[in-house]
Design a protein around this motif. Structure first.
Motif, PDB file in Angstrom:
ATOM      1  N   ALA A 125      32.251  -2.883 -51.705  1.00 42.82           N
ATOM      2  CA  ALA A 125      31.489  -3.737 -50.789  1.00 42.82           C
ATOM      3  C   ALA A 125      30.248  -4.323 -51.441  1.00 42.82           C
ATOM      4  CB  ALA A 125      31.110  -2.951 -49.540  1.00 42.82           C
ATOM      5  N   MET A 126      29.579  -3.561 -52.300  1.00 44.15           N
ATOM      6  CA  MET A 126      28.311  -4.017 -52.871  1.00 44.15           C
ATOM      7  C   MET A 126      28.451  -4.664 -54.241  1.00 44.15           C
ATOM      8  SD  MET A 126      25.587  -1.119 -51.687  1.00 44.15           S
ATOM      9  CE  MET A 126      25.316  -0.799 -49.947  1.00 44.15           C
ATOM     10  N   CYS A 127      29.424  -4.204 -55.007  1.00 41.70           N
ATOM     11  CA  CYS A 127      29.589  -4.740 -56.364  1.00 41.70           C
ATOM     12  C   CYS A 127      30.598  -5.881 -56.433  1.00 41.70           C
ATOM     13  CB  CYS A 127      29.997  -3.618 -57.323  1.00 41.70           C
ATOM     14  SG  CYS A 127      28.789  -2.277 -57.427  1.00 41.70           S
ATOM     15  N   HIS A 128      31.544  -5.910 -55.489  1.00 43.54           N
ATOM     16  CA  HIS A 128      32.542  -6.986 -55.451  1.00 43.54           C
ATOM     17  C   HIS A 128      32.695  -7.500 -54.019  1.00 43.54           C
ATOM     18  CE1 HIS A 128      33.686  -5.859 -59.547  1.00 43.54           C
ATOM     19  NE2 HIS A 128      33.701  -4.605 -59.129  1.00 43.54           N
ATOM     20  N   THR A 222      23.815   1.374 -57.881  1.00 44.91           N
ATOM     21  CA  THR A 222      22.388   1.345 -58.214  1.00 44.91           C
ATOM     22  C   THR A 222      22.070   0.202 -59.165  1.00 44.91           C
ATOM     23  OG1 THR A 222      22.234   3.751 -57.930  1.00 44.91           O
ATOM     24  CG2 THR A 222      20.478   2.677 -59.177  1.00 44.91           C
ATOM     25  N   CYS A 223      22.906   0.031 -60.174  1.00 47.28           N
ATOM     26  CA  CYS A 223      22.693  -1.065 -61.132  1.00 47.28           C
ATOM     27  C   CYS A 223      22.770  -2.420 -60.435  1.00 47.28           C
ATOM     28  CB  CYS A 223      23.727  -0.989 -62.258  1.00 47.28           C
ATOM     29  SG  CYS A 223      23.540   0.455 -63.323  1.00 47.28           S
ATOM     30  N   THR A 224      23.724  -2.541 -59.507  1.00 46.83           N
ATOM     31  CA  THR A 224      23.890  -3.799 -58.773  1.00 46.83           C
ATOM     32  C   THR A 224      22.698  -4.059 -57.853  1.00 46.83           C
ATOM     33  OG1 THR A 224      26.299  -3.554 -58.817  1.00 46.83           O
ATOM     34  CG2 THR A 224      25.382  -5.070 -57.185  1.00 46.83           C
ATOM     35  N   VAL A 225      22.269  -3.018 -57.142  1.00 46.63           N
ATOM     36  CA  VAL A 225      21.160  -3.173 -56.196  1.00 46.63           C
ATOM     37  C   VAL A 225      19.859  -3.514 -56.917  1.00 46.63           C
ATOM     38  CG1 VAL A 225      19.722  -1.943 -54.521  1.00 46.63           C
ATOM     39  CG2 VAL A 225      22.206  -1.692 -54.438  1.00 46.63           C
ATOM     40  N   LEU A 226      19.634  -2.920 -58.071  1.00 47.41           N
ATOM     41  CA  LEU A 226      18.401  -3.179 -58.818  1.00 47.41           C
ATOM     42  C   LEU A 226      18.302  -4.624 -59.302  1.00 47.41           C
ATOM     43  CD1 LEU A 226      18.031   0.103 -60.910  1.00 47.41           C
ATOM     44  CD2 LEU A 226      16.688  -0.606 -58.922  1.00 47.41           C
ATOM     45  N   ARG A 227      19.446  -5.308 -59.336  1.00 43.81           N
ATOM     46  CA  ARG A 227      19.428  -6.718 -59.741  1.00 43.81           C
ATOM     47  C   ARG A 227      19.159  -7.655 -58.564  1.00 43.81           C
ATOM     48  NH1 ARG A 227      23.881  -5.136 -63.254  1.00 43.81           N
ATOM     49  NH2 ARG A 227      25.393  -5.845 -61.700  1.00 43.81           N
ATOM     50  N   PRO A 229      17.005  -9.607 -56.133  1.00 44.38           N
ATOM     51  CA  PRO A 229      15.620 -10.048 -56.285  1.00 44.38           C
ATOM     52  C   PRO A 229      14.718  -9.631 -55.134  1.00 44.38           C
ATOM     53  CG  PRO A 229      17.034 -11.897 -55.672  1.00 44.38           C
ATOM     54  CD  PRO A 229      17.942 -10.732 -55.963  1.00 44.38           C
ATOM     55  N   SER A 230      15.267  -9.513 -53.922  1.00 44.03           N
ATOM     56  CA  SER A 230      14.464  -9.194 -52.748  1.00 44.03           C
ATOM     57  C   SER A 230      14.256  -7.684 -52.611  1.00 44.03           C
ATOM     58  CB  SER A 230      15.148  -9.737 -51.484  1.00 44.03           C
ATOM     59  OG  SER A 230      14.575  -9.198 -50.329  1.00 44.03           O
ATOM     60  N   THR A 231      12.998  -7.284 -52.408  1.00 42.59           N
ATOM     61  CA  THR A 231      12.685  -5.860 -52.180  1.00 42.59           C
ATOM     62  C   THR A 231      13.312  -5.375 -50.885  1.00 42.59           C
ATOM     63  OG1 THR A 231      10.564  -6.165 -53.305  1.00 42.59           O
ATOM     64  CG2 THR A 231      10.827  -4.181 -51.965  1.00 42.59           C
ATOM     65  N   LYS A 232      13.295  -6.226 -49.864  1.00 42.83           N
ATOM     66  CA  LYS A 232      13.895  -5.877 -48.574  1.00 42.83           C
ATOM     67  C   LYS A 232      15.397  -5.676 -48.719  1.00 42.83           C
ATOM     68  CE  LYS A 232      14.239  -7.432 -43.759  1.00 42.83           C
ATOM     69  NZ  LYS A 232      13.900  -8.507 -42.795  1.00 42.83           N
ATOM     70  N   GLY A 233      16.023  -6.530 -49.522  1.00 43.58           N
ATOM     71  CA  GLY A 233      17.462  -6.415 -49.746  1.00 43.58           C
ATOM     72  C   GLY A 233      17.818  -5.134 -50.486  1.00 43.58           C
ATOM     73  N   ARG A 234      16.989  -4.770 -51.485  1.00 49.50           N
ATOM     74  CA  ARG A 234      17.222  -3.530 -52.223  1.00 49.50           C
ATOM     75  C   ARG A 234      17.080  -2.319 -51.301  1.00 49.50           C
ATOM     76  NH1 ARG A 234      14.225  -6.080 -56.489  1.00 49.50           N
ATOM     77  NH2 ARG A 234      12.344  -4.939 -55.877  1.00 49.50           N
ATOM     78  N   TRP A 235      16.050  -2.333 -50.441  1.00 45.07           N
ATOM     79  CA  TRP A 235      15.834  -1.216 -49.530  1.00 45.07           C
ATOM     80  C   TRP A 235      16.990  -1.074 -48.541  1.00 45.07           C
ATOM     81  CZ3 TRP A 235      13.929   3.208 -48.595  1.00 45.07           C
ATOM     82  CH2 TRP A 235      13.838   3.694 -47.285  1.00 45.07           C
ATOM     83  N   ALA A 237      20.104  -1.964 -48.966  1.00 52.90           N
ATOM     84  CA  ALA A 237      21.284  -1.454 -49.672  1.00 52.90           C
ATOM     85  C   ALA A 237      21.156   0.042 -49.950  1.00 52.90           C
ATOM     86  CB  ALA A 237      21.472  -2.212 -50.986  1.00 52.90           C
ATOM     87  N   PHE A 238      19.979   0.471 -50.413  1.00 56.44           N
ATOM     88  CA  PHE A 238      19.768   1.880 -50.704  1.00 56.44           C
ATOM     89  C   PHE A 238      19.839   2.735 -49.445  1.00 56.44           C
ATOM     90  CE2 PHE A 238      17.611   0.808 -54.878  1.00 56.44           C
ATOM     91  CZ  PHE A 238      18.572   1.446 -55.650  1.00 56.44           C
ATOM     92  N   SER A 239      19.319   2.229 -48.324  1.00 55.99           N
ATOM     93  CA  SER A 239      19.346   3.008 -47.081  1.00 55.99           C
ATOM     94  C   SER A 239      20.768   3.176 -46.575  1.00 55.99           C
ATOM     95  CB  SER A 239      18.485   2.338 -46.009  1.00 55.99           C
ATOM     96  OG  SER A 239      19.011   1.074 -45.656  1.00 55.99           O
TER      97      SER A 239
END
Length: 290
Positions: A125-128, A222-227, A229-235, A237-239
């Protein structure tokens, strides 16, 4: 099973977690509360996923299967322990002990397998994301779950048959609240070398493989999420992934067999607005019907 085993032991004694009467009463209340919360919480998730069309996706399909496994997992150990406490007995029949061991470890395997499949689902879902719908079809999800049940049963059947060939001649006291493999091997008066080799090889492989799949999936995520650009988007995904990782943070047997199945509904629902909405609908229907 009894025909294969020339054992003089017809039943085992489950010594439980404590022999102190006051502690036993507290443990009874603790386990009963945990068990009721486990069944109720996981049943609510299954109902929520089944009635809300927005949740008819691979992620929630696997989650509802995990909830079902967690209910069955707790039901193989806790009710017997509670019944023994009420009846004032500690016994479990020879066949009953092996049957309990079979189902406990089958559901343990299924729990680990489903967590690995859920990690793979999040990876796709997140990488492809553009290929997610094409890859994670309903047919594939159903085949995955069916295949996991087959593998789990075959794995546990192997260990159960190997245990059934052993003899138990004298001591029949198991220092646990359910029939576990390690105490049973210690009680056997047969040569347990083959059992130990299979546990350390095939058994370890079955347990380690899901963990490695989860680890690899979340390293890629994690590698995908760290790329992003948005901090909100990273948060965000991690949550989404954090709730899944929280389930693996348990090692003690009591926690794994009782607490983790109870916590799974809360872990997976508190950060998910769709699931929380569906749960509110389920609870609302129950209140109205009452």
């Amino acid at each position: 099973m009894s025909g294969t085993n020339q054992s003089s032991v017809s039943e085992f004694l489950l010594l439980g977690l404590s022999r102190q009467p006051q502690q036993q009463h507290l443990l009874f209340v603790f386990f009963l509360s945990m068990y009721l919360a486990t069944v109720l919480g996981n049943l609510l998730i299954i109902l929520a996923v089944s009635i809300d069309s927005r949740l008819h996706t691979p992620m929630y399909f696997f989650l509802s299967n995990l909830s079902f496994v967690d209910i069955c997992f707790s039901s193989t150990t806790v009710p017997k322990m509670l019944a023994n406490h009420i009846l004032g007995t500690q016994t479990i029949s020879f066949c009953g002990c092996f049957t309990q061991m079979y189902f406990v470890f089958m559901f343990v395997d299924m729990d680990n397998f489903l967590l690995a499949v859920m990690a793979y689902d999040r990876f796709v879902a997140m990488c492809h994301p553009l290929h997610y719908t094409a890859k994670m079809t309903h047919q594939l999800c159903a085949l995955l779950v069916a295949g996991l049940w087959v593998v789990a049963n075959l794995n546990v059947l192997l260990h159960t048959l190997l245990m059934a060939r052993l003899s138990f001649c004298a001591d029949n006291a198991i220092p646990h609240f359910f029939c576990d493999v390690t105490p049973l091997l210690k009680l056997s008066c047969s040569d347990t070398h083959l059992n130990e080799v299979i546990i350390l090889s095939e058994g370890a492989l079955v347990m380690i493989t899901p963990f490695l799949c989860i680890l690899a999936s979340y390293m890629h995520i994690t590698c995908t999420v760290l790329r992003v650009p948005s901090t909100k988007g990273r948060w965000k995904a991690f949550s989404t992934c954090g709730s899944h990782l929280a389930v693996k943070d348990t090692t003690a047997t009591v926690l794994y067999t009782v607490v983790t199945p109870m916590l799974n509904p809360f872990i997976y629902s508190l950060r998910n607005r769709y699931l929380k909405g569906a749960l509110k609908k389920v609870v609302g229907r129950v209140v109205v019907s009452v």
